[in-house]
Design a protein around this motif. Structure first.
Motif, PDB file in Angstrom:
ATOM      1  N   ASN A  25      -2.498  -0.405  -0.610  1.00 38.49           N
ATOM      2  CA  ASN A  25      -3.615  -0.637  -1.519  1.00 38.49           C
ATOM      3  C   ASN A  25      -4.614   0.507  -1.453  1.00 38.49           C
ATOM      4  O   ASN A  25      -4.834   1.092  -0.400  1.00 38.49           O
ATOM      5  N   VAL A  26      -5.223   0.800  -2.588  1.00 37.39           N
ATOM      6  CA  VAL A  26      -6.273   1.801  -2.670  1.00 37.39           C
ATOM      7  C   VAL A  26      -7.509   1.117  -3.238  1.00 37.39           C
ATOM      8  O   VAL A  26      -7.459   0.536  -4.322  1.00 37.39           O
ATOM      9  N   ARG A  27      -8.600   1.166  -2.495  1.00 41.40           N
ATOM     10  CA  ARG A  27      -9.840   0.570  -2.973  1.00 41.40           C
ATOM     11  C   ARG A  27     -10.629   1.625  -3.730  1.00 41.40           C
ATOM     12  O   ARG A  27     -10.885   2.709  -3.233  1.00 41.40           O
TER      13      ARG A  27
ATOM     14  N   PRO B  39      -0.965   2.136  -5.905  1.00 44.03           N
ATOM     15  CA  PRO B  39      -0.516   3.244  -6.742  1.00 44.03           C
ATOM     16  C   PRO B  39       0.953   3.149  -7.112  1.00 44.03           C
ATOM     17  O   PRO B  39       1.757   2.665  -6.333  1.00 44.03           O
TER      18      PRO B  39
END
Length: 61
Positions: free
Chosen positions: A48-50, A59
């Motif tokens: 996950n990318v915050r 992504p």
């Protein structure tokens, strides 16, 4: 073919899941970059990318 579905800012995004050729390239890239990483750093695909405080995305490599 599997599809990846995400809801971003009220917009439904649909795209293909990464294929075998993509996964092979990603593996080669990870192995090439790993020796240059600082101690304690990891390369993890598909995490996950915050973005800000309201967005959390995975992504599509």
């Amino acid at each position: 073919m599997r599809q990846r579905v995400e809801l971003v800012d009220g917009v439904l995004l649909v795209g293909p899941w990464p294929g075998l050729e993509h996964q092979r390239f990603l593996q080669k890239l990870l192995f090439a970059l790993a020796p240059a990483l600082p101690d304690g750093t990891e390369l993890l695909p598909g995490v996950n990318v915050r973005i800000g405080t309201q967005r959390l995305l995975i992504p599509t490599w």
